[in-house]
Design a protein around this motif. Structure first.
Motif, PDB file in Angstrom:
ATOM      1  N   SER A 112      65.378  69.979  48.838  1.00 36.10           N
ATOM      2  CA  SER A 112      66.684  69.294  48.883  1.00 36.10           C
ATOM      3  C   SER A 112      66.998  69.863  47.029  1.00 36.10           C
ATOM      4  O   SER A 112      66.354  69.902  46.294  1.00 36.10           O
ATOM      5  N   LEU A 113      68.451  69.736  47.220  1.00 31.33           N
ATOM      6  CA  LEU A 113      69.057  70.091  45.984  1.00 31.33           C
ATOM      7  C   LEU A 113      68.823  68.850  44.870  1.00 31.33           C
ATOM      8  O   LEU A 113      69.256  67.893  45.041  1.00 31.33           O
ATOM      9  N   ARG A 114      68.432  69.394  43.400  1.00 32.18           N
ATOM     10  CA  ARG A 114      68.347  68.302  42.410  1.00 32.18           C
ATOM     11  C   ARG A 114      69.620  68.530  41.477  1.00 32.18           C
ATOM     12  O   ARG A 114      70.279  69.268  41.290  1.00 32.18           O
ATOM     13  N   VAL A 115      69.852  67.142  40.888  1.00 31.41           N
ATOM     14  CA  VAL A 115      70.995  66.984  39.964  1.00 31.41           C
ATOM     15  C   VAL A 115      70.804  68.228  38.738  1.00 31.41           C
ATOM     16  O   VAL A 115      69.566  68.263  38.158  1.00 31.41           O
ATOM     17  N   GLY A 116      71.664  68.897  38.519  1.00 30.24           N
ATOM     18  CA  GLY A 116      71.629  69.886  37.317  1.00 30.24           C
ATOM     19  C   GLY A 116      71.111  71.446  38.098  1.00 30.24           C
ATOM     20  O   GLY A 116      70.942  72.286  37.314  1.00 30.24           O
ATOM     21  N   SER A 117      70.691  71.530  39.239  1.00 30.47           N
ATOM     22  CA  SER A 117      70.206  72.626  39.963  1.00 30.47           C
ATOM     23  C   SER A 117      71.464  73.522  39.965  1.00 30.47           C
ATOM     24  O   SER A 117      72.455  73.029  40.241  1.00 30.47           O
ATOM     25  N   LYS A 118      71.085  74.948  40.024  1.00 30.60           N
ATOM     26  CA  LYS A 118      72.077  75.806  40.282  1.00 30.60           C
ATOM     27  C   LYS A 118      72.434  75.756  41.841  1.00 30.60           C
ATOM     28  O   LYS A 118      71.866  75.733  42.704  1.00 30.60           O
ATOM     29  N   LEU A 119      73.912  75.859  42.112  1.00 32.60           N
ATOM     30  CA  LEU A 119      74.319  75.753  43.196  1.00 32.60           C
ATOM     31  C   LEU A 119      75.118  77.063  43.699  1.00 32.60           C
ATOM     32  O   LEU A 119      76.129  77.580  43.333  1.00 32.60           O
ATOM     33  N   GLY A 120      74.012  78.105  44.336  1.00 28.68           N
ATOM     34  CA  GLY A 120      74.517  79.411  44.374  1.00 28.68           C
ATOM     35  C   GLY A 120      75.234  79.827  45.878  1.00 28.68           C
ATOM     36  O   GLY A 120      75.724  80.887  46.014  1.00 28.68           O
ATOM     37  N   GLY A 121      74.654  78.740  46.760  1.00 23.50           N
ATOM     38  CA  GLY A 121      75.309  78.958  48.209  1.00 23.50           C
ATOM     39  C   GLY A 121      76.531  78.418  48.415  1.00 23.50           C
ATOM     40  O   GLY A 121      77.622  78.393  47.798  1.00 23.50           O
ATOM     41  N   HIS A 122      76.229  77.353  49.334  1.00 24.43           N
ATOM     42  CA  HIS A 122      77.584  76.222  49.506  1.00 24.43           C
ATOM     43  C   HIS A 122      76.795  74.967  49.812  1.00 24.43           C
ATOM     44  O   HIS A 122      75.544  74.814  50.173  1.00 24.43           O
ATOM     45  N   PHE A 123      77.360  73.936  50.003  1.00 27.26           N
ATOM     46  CA  PHE A 123      76.782  72.649  50.278  1.00 27.26           C
ATOM     47  C   PHE A 123      76.397  72.456  51.883  1.00 27.26           C
ATOM     48  O   PHE A 123      77.148  72.841  52.672  1.00 27.26           O
ATOM     49  N   VAL A 124      75.032  72.530  52.139  1.00 23.96           N
ATOM     50  CA  VAL A 124      74.725  72.466  53.276  1.00 23.96           C
ATOM     51  C   VAL A 124      73.879  71.080  53.501  1.00 23.96           C
ATOM     52  O   VAL A 124      73.212  70.522  52.666  1.00 23.96           O
ATOM     53  N   THR A 125      74.234  70.162  54.554  1.00 28.98           N
ATOM     54  CA  THR A 125      73.666  69.054  54.682  1.00 28.98           C
ATOM     55  C   THR A 125      72.333  69.008  55.514  1.00 28.98           C
ATOM     56  O   THR A 125      71.510  67.781  55.366  1.00 28.98           O
ATOM     57  N   GLY A 126      71.939  69.846  56.409  1.00 21.76           N
ATOM     58  CA  GLY A 126      70.866  69.795  56.925  1.00 21.76           C
ATOM     59  C   GLY A 126      70.957  68.962  58.465  1.00 21.76           C
ATOM     60  O   GLY A 126      70.064  68.968  59.057  1.00 21.76           O
ATOM     61  N   HIS A 127      72.377  68.804  58.669  1.00 19.56           N
ATOM     62  CA  HIS A 127      72.589  68.124  59.953  1.00 19.56           C
ATOM     63  C   HIS A 127      73.146  69.114  60.921  1.00 19.56           C
ATOM     64  O   HIS A 127      74.416  69.596  60.783  1.00 19.56           O
ATOM     65  N   VAL A 128      72.326  69.953  61.710  1.00 22.21           N
ATOM     66  CA  VAL A 128      72.816  71.037  62.521  1.00 22.21           C
ATOM     67  C   VAL A 128      73.835  70.767  63.657  1.00 22.21           C
ATOM     68  O   VAL A 128      73.745  69.509  64.288  1.00 22.21           O
ATOM     69  N   ASP A 129      75.042  71.241  63.800  1.00 20.86           N
ATOM     70  CA  ASP A 129      75.750  71.040  64.705  1.00 20.86           C
ATOM     71  C   ASP A 129      75.555  71.345  66.138  1.00 20.86           C
ATOM     72  O   ASP A 129      76.065  70.976  67.186  1.00 20.86           O
ATOM     73  N   GLY A 130      74.882  72.542  66.197  1.00 17.37           N
ATOM     74  CA  GLY A 130      74.643  73.220  67.414  1.00 17.37           C
ATOM     75  C   GLY A 130      73.883  74.524  67.345  1.00 17.37           C
ATOM     76  O   GLY A 130      73.393  74.870  66.086  1.00 17.37           O
ATOM     77  N   ALA A 131      74.067  75.232  68.349  1.00 16.90           N
ATOM     78  CA  ALA A 131      73.139  76.564  68.495  1.00 16.90           C
ATOM     79  C   ALA A 131      73.953  77.704  68.527  1.00 16.90           C
ATOM     80  O   ALA A 131      75.151  77.793  68.883  1.00 16.90           O
ATOM     81  N   GLY A 132      73.397  78.913  68.055  1.00 20.86           N
ATOM     82  CA  GLY A 132      73.979  80.107  68.182  1.00 20.86           C
ATOM     83  C   GLY A 132      73.014  81.105  68.945  1.00 20.86           C
ATOM     84  O   GLY A 132      71.974  80.750  68.901  1.00 20.86           O
ATOM     85  N   TYR A 133      73.160  82.435  69.108  1.00 23.20           N
ATOM     86  CA  TYR A 133      72.648  83.212  69.695  1.00 23.20           C
ATOM     87  C   TYR A 133      72.769  84.650  69.298  1.00 23.20           C
ATOM     88  O   TYR A 133      73.753  85.152  69.069  1.00 23.20           O
ATOM     89  N   LEU A 134      71.743  85.223  68.594  1.00 24.32           N
ATOM     90  CA  LEU A 134      71.729  86.656  68.043  1.00 24.32           C
ATOM     91  C   LEU A 134      71.996  87.443  69.251  1.00 24.32           C
ATOM     92  O   LEU A 134      71.514  87.693  70.289  1.00 24.32           O
TER      93      LEU A 134
END
Length: 231
Positions: free
Chosen positions: A84-106
């Motif tokens: 998990s992201l810690r206060v003061g850490s770099k945010l290089g991607g975007h905010f991700v909650t870890g609460h998956v919405d659903g599935a996709g398929y390659l």
């Protein structure tokens, strides 16, 4: 909260109806891991129940197994891991909650001179509604940018740089494989604000206006957001 920047790969070594065990050789991730910490496993936020010398055990629920790819995986396969992201850490991607919405398929993964072009199909409207061109999306917990998609969000493409491809489990995917998808949380809040156009006025919900300067509108509409510079 996570960033979508994968720290290392682990192995899903045990999976039951209530627990998942992940082994990991990365001492950097394990060194700071404590009981109760959150870890994203292929983009799924799990809580550490037991710390092991070479990994951890986390609890899973029927909802998690039903909505994500964890419940449909074979054991002994690589999984993407991010603490998990810690206060003061770099945010290089975007905010991700870890609460998956659903599935996709390659559908396909094609190497080019500069990247891997990967195309995914989406059959779940809960996910498709948040897929927009140049928007952010988490695929197996990896922060990626949508390169192209159709209006409905039933498919999208991403350009994956060689480093991300080599350091994550995207390299192990085959056409037809299921992946975990999470839409951008900012888009979810915007959607809710726009839906308030049909909501009951705030006063009817027990809220009181604090004066003309601070008074909230009865509803938030696209016209109101545009007038105040949000659209």
């Amino acid at each position: 909260m996570f960033t979508g920047l994968i720290q290392t790969l682990g192995t899903l070594s045990t999976l039951s109806e209530t627990e998942v065990q992940v082994t990991c050789k990365d001492a950097r991730l394990l060194r700071d891991l404590e009981l109760g910490d959150s870890v994203a496993v292929d983009g799924v936020c799990l809580t550490v129940m037991r710390c092991l010398a070479d990994g951890f055990v986390a609890a899973v629920s029927p909802e998690t197994l039903d909505r994500t790819a964890l419940g449909r995986r074979n054991v002994e396969i690589p999984v993407n891991l991010e603490a998990s992201l810690r206060v003061g850490s770099k945010l290089g991607g975007h905010f991700v909650t870890g609460h998956v919405d659903g599935a996709g398929y390659l559908e396909s993964a094609v190497p080019t001179e500069t990247s891997w072009e990967m195309r995914f199909s989406v059959r779940d409207r809960r996910v498709a509604r948040y897929i927009v061109p140049k928007g952010s999306i988490a695929v197996n917990g990896i922060s990626l940018t949508v390169a192209d998609c159709d209006a409905a969000g039933s498919w999208f493409t991403v350009a994956v740089i060689p480093l991300t491809y080599a350091e994550t489990n995207l390299q192990h995917l085959k056409p037809g494989d299921r992946v975990n998808l999470e839409g951008d949380i900012l888009g979810k809040y915007v959607e809710k604000f726009l839906r308030l156009g049909d909501a009951t006025p705030f006063e009817a919900q027990g809220f009181e206006a604090q004066g003309t300067e601070d008074a909230l509108p009865d509803s938030l509409t696209p016209a109101f957001l545009a007038e105040h510079g949000y659209l």
